[in-house]
Write a protein that holds these residues in place. Structure first.
Motif, mmCIF file in Angstrom:
data_model
loop_
_atom_site.group_PDB
_atom_site.id
_atom_site.type_symbol
_atom_site.label_atom_id
_atom_site.label_comp_id
_atom_site.label_asym_id
_atom_site.label_seq_id
_atom_site.Cartn_x
_atom_site.Cartn_y
_atom_site.Cartn_z
ATOM 1 N N PHE A 291 0.834 -1.206 0.000
ATOM 2 C CA PHE A 291 0.000 0.000 0.000
ATOM 3 C C PHE A 291 0.867 1.255 0.000
ATOM 4 C CE2 PHE A 291 -2.316 3.449 2.119
ATOM 5 C CZ PHE A 291 -3.420 3.525 1.286
ATOM 6 N N MET A 292 1.901 1.259 0.840
ATOM 7 C CA MET A 292 2.720 2.463 0.905
ATOM 8 C C MET A 292 3.427 2.725 -0.422
ATOM 9 S SD MET A 292 4.058 2.865 4.718
ATOM 10 C CE MET A 292 3.730 1.606 5.888
ATOM 11 N N LEU A 293 3.831 1.635 -1.090
ATOM 12 C CA LEU A 293 4.524 1.805 -2.363
ATOM 13 C C LEU A 293 3.585 2.272 -3.471
ATOM 14 C CD1 LEU A 293 6.903 -1.300 -2.423
ATOM 15 C CD2 LEU A 293 7.492 1.094 -2.033
ATOM 16 N N PHE A 294 2.386 1.680 -3.510
ATOM 17 C CA PHE A 294 1.489 1.951 -4.641
ATOM 18 C C PHE A 294 0.255 2.728 -4.204
ATOM 19 C CE2 PHE A 294 3.747 -1.990 -5.680
ATOM 20 C CZ PHE A 294 4.345 -1.593 -6.860
ATOM 21 N N GLN A 295 0.422 3.569 -3.190
ATOM 22 C CA GLN A 295 -0.735 4.209 -2.599
ATOM 23 C C GLN A 295 -1.630 4.883 -3.624
ATOM 24 O OE1 GLN A 295 -2.008 7.082 0.974
ATOM 25 N NE2 GLN A 295 0.144 6.967 0.548
ATOM 26 N N ARG A 296 -0.990 5.670 -4.492
ATOM 27 C CA ARG A 296 -1.760 6.447 -5.455
ATOM 28 C C ARG A 296 -2.624 5.522 -6.317
ATOM 29 N NH1 ARG A 296 0.428 11.397 -8.913
ATOM 30 N NH2 ARG A 296 1.619 11.716 -7.032
ATOM 31 N N GLN A 297 -2.002 4.450 -6.818
ATOM 32 C CA GLN A 297 -2.737 3.542 -7.702
ATOM 33 C C GLN A 297 -3.839 2.800 -6.948
ATOM 34 O OE1 GLN A 297 0.472 3.987 -7.554
ATOM 35 N NE2 GLN A 297 1.482 3.729 -9.521
ATOM 36 N N ILE A 298 -3.552 2.427 -5.703
ATOM 37 C CA ILE A 298 -4.563 1.678 -4.949
ATOM 38 C C ILE A 298 -5.771 2.552 -4.667
ATOM 39 C CG2 ILE A 298 -5.046 0.599 -2.715
ATOM 40 C CD1 ILE A 298 -2.245 -0.556 -2.780
ATOM 41 N N VAL A 299 -5.497 3.788 -4.239
ATOM 42 C CA VAL A 299 -6.584 4.718 -3.955
ATOM 43 C C VAL A 299 -7.426 4.917 -5.215
ATOM 44 C CG1 VAL A 299 -7.088 7.121 -3.423
ATOM 45 C CG2 VAL A 299 -5.393 5.891 -2.085
ATOM 46 N N LYS A 300 -6.733 5.091 -6.318
ATOM 47 C CA LYS A 300 -7.425 5.294 -7.580
ATOM 48 C C LYS A 300 -8.244 4.064 -7.962
ATOM 49 C CE LYS A 300 -5.888 8.052 -11.471
ATOM 50 N NZ LYS A 300 -4.712 8.297 -12.297
ATOM 51 N N SER A 301 -7.652 2.904 -7.713
ATOM 52 C CA SER A 301 -8.327 1.676 -8.116
ATOM 53 C C SER A 301 -9.620 1.484 -7.334
ATOM 54 C CB SER A 301 -7.382 0.491 -7.962
ATOM 55 O OG SER A 301 -7.857 -0.430 -7.039
ATOM 56 N N VAL A 302 -9.580 1.797 -6.036
ATOM 57 C CA VAL A 302 -10.809 1.693 -5.258
ATOM 58 C C VAL A 302 -11.825 2.701 -5.773
ATOM 59 C CG1 VAL A 302 -11.836 2.081 -3.000
ATOM 60 C CG2 VAL A 302 -9.739 0.768 -3.199
#
Lengths: 310, 309
Positions: A291-302
């Motif tokens: 999560f810390m590494l890909f935070q931006r993408q994860i937030v966007k994906s949700v």
């Protein structure tokens, strides 16, 4: 990180001509908080509420870490944050010595990666077919796909288990992976995105003599990287955390995923507080790092997969 | 956009660009949809049909009774089975206990984070991290917190002079405890949806309101909440559907106890099928549950789509 990156990819309404940052710096109409206001009291109260709420949300993590660093004796007698016997790494050492956890983590990783790769591939292909090609029965099939989003997967466990029995697949990776690779909602989200990709690029490629496969692989897929990443991350997280189906389709400890394996530890040694905490921490850490590494993408994906239902 | 449409039409007229029913070579969608179709058929349509068929038989886990047609017997039994009704009641109670806080708390979090507060990623991580954890981790961490003698929650209560409570072992509190855990675990997902929606609210609405002298409450009621209505509808629908399907955390924490007070319908289906081997009956209960889910979803969609108008 610019807050704008969070905006959903579809249907973004028109924005103000004055960027929020600029407005704020000028002390203009746009306040510190657009809804709650600009005054110093609001500022203090909101900050305080935010800090308290975040602390409450982090507290269970803190308690688990604390417990995992106690000796088993302290963990089962001591209610304080600072154990009488001092902190110790015993629990972690024991976990690694008995060690099914690395096996389960590897299983989780393999299964989640396989499900993600399969789901993204077959869903993207199907979404492309629904969005960009014509074939007999296309409308009916797409309607059936949409309708199936309503089916709770939990009601399928009984017949699916019988199917797996009759196919001799119980206690195999295939039994865990294959049924999880059906994701009608992801087909829908991808189709909506493909619908919005300009046809001109595709048509230019076709004029150059590219067939459907070529267009799909070298035009549509590269253009869809953000949505593919969003879907992949979403599928990965849900698969990694899925419990019911892996729990039912495996009984061999060598095939269990982390959630299933950890649930069996609890049954056999429910009183080993320090060790169960240590196991939980070890199992939780990989996703937190991701999560810390890909935070931006994860937030966007949700945001995109969640809003895809609109 | 309209200028972009011109080349599209022009190339469509050339005949090779648009796939057609007769089609240019390689333009058929079948090869693309086939893999999905195989999975969809094998692991979704087939079990739906197979389960429906099983629900009319005496199928058992051992394979006995597979061809014994039982007619509507299983359904008649399901509708008069007190355990079906009590587990349905528990499921609905859990849904009520979780849905409202999971919408409201998520909104509050999003409103608080959507400020000029520095350290956005810290707040997002705090609220969203639990959602990333596997259910077994969440339940293990919380079973520590819920411990009657050693648990953090009871020590905190004792510190302020309140007697500890039996979080998971007392029938009065067990479902509330599970709802609390569920709120902590899953609210981050709704929080992110709200945060994304808040960031898409156009600034000029607030600028106009500020010029008109609208206060904080006024801005919340007249701008923010109405702008978030679609998101709220979406979250509410998703949340109710998710809560109705609860199983994992309850099974791992209480196995449906104490005294079946937390047993949800999915656990009853699981118990009937896999502990009592009655697959036919378990399928019938599944279909009763499915019918309820469909009715509730349609009702919700009706309610929310009416409000949109």
């Amino acid at each position: 990180m610019a807050p704008d990156t969070l905006a959903p990819t579809t249907g973004t309404p028109p924005r103000s001509t004055m960027p929020r940052e600029v407005a704020r710096r000028r002390g203009g109409t746009q306040g510190w908080h657009p809804t709650l206001g600009t005054g110093p009291t609001t500022r203090i109260l909101t900050s305080l509420a935010l800090v308290l709420m975040a602390a409450a949300w982090l507290l269970p993590f803190a308690w688990a870490i604390d417990t995992s660093l106690k000796t088993e004796v302290d963990a089962s007698s001591d209610t304080g944050w600072f154990p009488d016997g001092g902190f110790s790494l015993d629990a972690y050492r024991k976990i690694f010595d008995q060690g099914n956890i690395p096996v389960w983590a590897l299983n989780s990783l393999l299964i989640a990666l396989a499900v993600t790769a399969l789901t993204v591939l077959i869903s993207a292909m199907a979404a492309y077919a629904f969005s960009r090609t014509l074939f007999r029965g296309r409308r009916a099939l797409f309607a059936a796909t949409l309708a199936s989003i309503m089916v709770p997967p939990q009601i399928l466990i009984v017949p699916l288990f019988r199917q797996m029995l009759s196919m001799n697949l119980v206690d195999t990776y295939a039994a865990v992976i294959l049924p999880q690779a059906v994701a009608p909602a992801m087909v829908y989200i991808l189709k909506k995105f493909f619908d919005s990709v300009p046809r001109e690029l595709e048509e230019a490629a076709r004029i150059d003599g590219a067939g459907s496969w070529r267009v799909f692989a070298s035009v549509v897929l590269p253009l869809s990287r953000p949505i593919l990443a969003a879907v992949a991350i979403f599928v990965f997280i849900t698969t990694w955390n899925n419990f019911l189906w892996p729990f039912i389709s495996t009984s061999d400890p060598g095939l269990m995923t982390l959630p299933v394996g950890l649930s069996t530890i609890k049954d056999s040694s429910g009183l080993m507080y320090a060790q169960t905490s240590a196991a939980s921490i070890l199992a939780g850490i990989p996703l937190l790092i991701v999560f810390m590494l890909f935070q931006r993408q994860i937030v966007k994906s949700v945001a995109t997969t969640g809003l895809g239902g609109q | 956009m309209s200028s972009l449409r011109i080349p599209l039409r022009a190339s469509a007229r050339s005949g090779t660009a648009r796939p057609s029913r007769r089609g240019a070579p390689g333009s058929s969608g079948w090869p693309f949809v086939l893999p999905f179709l195989v999975f969809f058929g094998l692991f979704l349509v087939l079990p739906i049909g197979y389960g429906l068929w099983m629900s009319f038989t005496d199928s058992s886990l051992t394979g006995h009774g597979d061809n014994t047609f039982a007619g509507l017997d299983n359904y008649a039994e399901a509708l008069t089975d007190p355990e079906v009704w009590s587990s349905l009641e528990n499921t609905v109670w859990f849904t009520v206990l979780t849905s409202v806080p999971l919408v409201v708390v998520a909104l509050v979090m999003a409103l608080l984070v959507h400020t000029g507060m520095p350290g956005q990623w810290v707040w997002r991580l705090s609220f969203f991290a639990p959602y990333l954890l596997p259910v077994a981790v969440v339940t293990q961490v919380w079973s520590l917190l819920f411990q009657p003698d050693l648990g953090l929650l009871n020590s905190m209560l004792k510190a302020v002079g309140i007697d500890g409570i039996g979080w998971l072992v007392d029938e009065k509190y067990a479902m509330w405890s599970i709802a609390l855990l569920t709120l902590w675990w899953t609210v981050g997902f709704n929080f992110l949806l709200y945060l994304a929606a808040l960031q898409a609210v156009p600034d000029h609405l607030y600028e106009a309101a500020a010029i008109d002298g609208a206060g904080a409450w006024r801005r919340l009621w007249s701008i923010t909440l109405p702008q978030l209505r679609r998101t709220t509808a979406l979250i509410a629908v998703l949340q109710v559907l998710a809560s109705l399907k609860v199983f994992d955390q309850i099974y791992l924490l209480t196995k449906g106890g104490p005294d079946n007070s937390t047993k949800p319908i999915i656990e009853y289906i699981y118990d009937t099928g896999f502990a009592n081997y009655r697959l036919g009956y378990a399928s019938a209960v599944s279909y009763v549950f499915f019918a309820i889910v469909i009715i509730l979803s349609i009702a919700q969609l009706k309610i929310f789509s009416r409000r949109e108008d």
